[in-house]
Design an enzyme around this catalytic site. Structure first.
Site, PDB file in Angstrom:
ATOM      1  N   TYR A   1       4.711  -4.119  15.897  1.00  0.00           N
ATOM      2  CA  TYR A   1       3.447  -3.565  15.395  1.00  0.00           C
ATOM      3  C   TYR A   1       2.460  -3.373  16.540  1.00  0.00           C
ATOM      4  CZ  TYR A   1      -0.577  -3.260  12.157  1.00  0.00           C
ATOM      5  OH  TYR A   1      -1.688  -2.869  11.442  1.00  0.00           O
TER       6      TYR A   1
ATOM      7  N   ASP B   1      -4.297 -10.237  10.306  1.00  0.00           N
ATOM      8  CA  ASP B   1      -3.440  -9.472   9.404  1.00  0.00           C
ATOM      9  C   ASP B   1      -2.448 -10.409   8.723  1.00  0.00           C
ATOM     10  OD1 ASP B   1      -4.585  -7.055  10.068  1.00  0.00           O
ATOM     11  OD2 ASP B   1      -2.746  -6.150  10.859  1.00  0.00           O
TER      12      ASP B   1
ATOM     13  N   ASP C   1      -7.040  -2.404   4.346  1.00  0.00           N
ATOM     14  CA  ASP C   1      -7.652  -2.672   5.651  1.00  0.00           C
ATOM     15  C   ASP C   1      -9.057  -2.096   5.680  1.00  0.00           C
ATOM     16  OD1 ASP C   1      -8.349  -2.952   8.311  1.00  0.00           O
ATOM     17  OD2 ASP C   1      -6.491  -2.141   9.100  1.00  0.00           O
TER      18      ASP C   1
ATOM     19  N   ASP D   1     -12.345  -8.992  16.127  1.00  0.00           N
ATOM     20  CA  ASP D   1     -11.371 -10.004  15.726  1.00  0.00           C
ATOM     21  C   ASP D   1     -10.864  -9.698  14.319  1.00  0.00           C
ATOM     22  OD1 ASP D   1     -11.687 -11.531  18.081  1.00  0.00           O
ATOM     23  OD2 ASP D   1     -13.455 -12.521  17.246  1.00  0.00           O
TER      24      ASP D   1
END
Lengths: 119, 119
Positions: free
Chosen positions: B13, B94, B37, B91
């Protein structure tokens, strides 16, 4: 829920471990909350099960320290920290989800054996 | 799913952003995956919506760097990192959830305005 209130909940959670104070846990969590620690194991559901779980962790002398900034999003906060128990420490990420009353309804802890080390 | 495979997915990723390579995204995610997201916003659902989202992020020059160890638990991995875009960094945490085929079925990104700064 305001970001400041979520950040305060994280601070109080760390304080609960620092002082081995279950009253803080009782104040933070909703009566019907669930605690899944680690993710993938059976959750502790309801205040009594949650307090029993934390009593065990606090009894083992676990203390927490943030290792990065808490990240607030939606009804949740995710925060990286390390757990310190005499002789070992471990990296963990917790995710709290809050209800409209500002109580934690879900705690999920992400960690695995590879996150622990002697200390 | 093995821990090593989850950690490899995290590495891939980050590599996808480093190389602005959507083919890596296509290989990582399940066709019917969802990407939220940040958490609390409408999810991008399905491969085309997901690729469009990442194409935008990569087009803005976003690069990722881990800021701590990935935490694997159950069918998931949570990892702390910073996003670097020219002039700012932020920052983020995930959480990936995987299906039995090893594809990411759910990505949830935790971050808020207070996690960004000039850089």
């Amino acid at each position: 829920m305001e970001t400041a209130a979520k950040l305060a909940a994280v601070d109080r959670y760390i304080e609960a471990f620092a002082n081995a104070d279950l009253n803080i846990i009782r104040a933070l969590f909703a009566e019907d909350a669930s605690v899944e620690d680690p993710v993938g194991t059976d959750a502790h559901i309801g205040m009594e099960a949650i307090c029993a779980f934390y009593e065990g962790a606090m009894g083992a002398g676990a203390k927490l320290a943030l290792t990065g900034t808490p990240r607030c999003a939606g009804n949740a906060v995710a925060f990286p920290f390390k757990v310190m128990i005499p002789g070992m420490e471990m990296d963990v990420i917790d995710v709290f989800e809050f209800n409209d009353a500002g109580k934690v309804t879900s705690m999920r802890a992400y960690w695995g054996p590879e996150n622990s080390r002697q200390a």
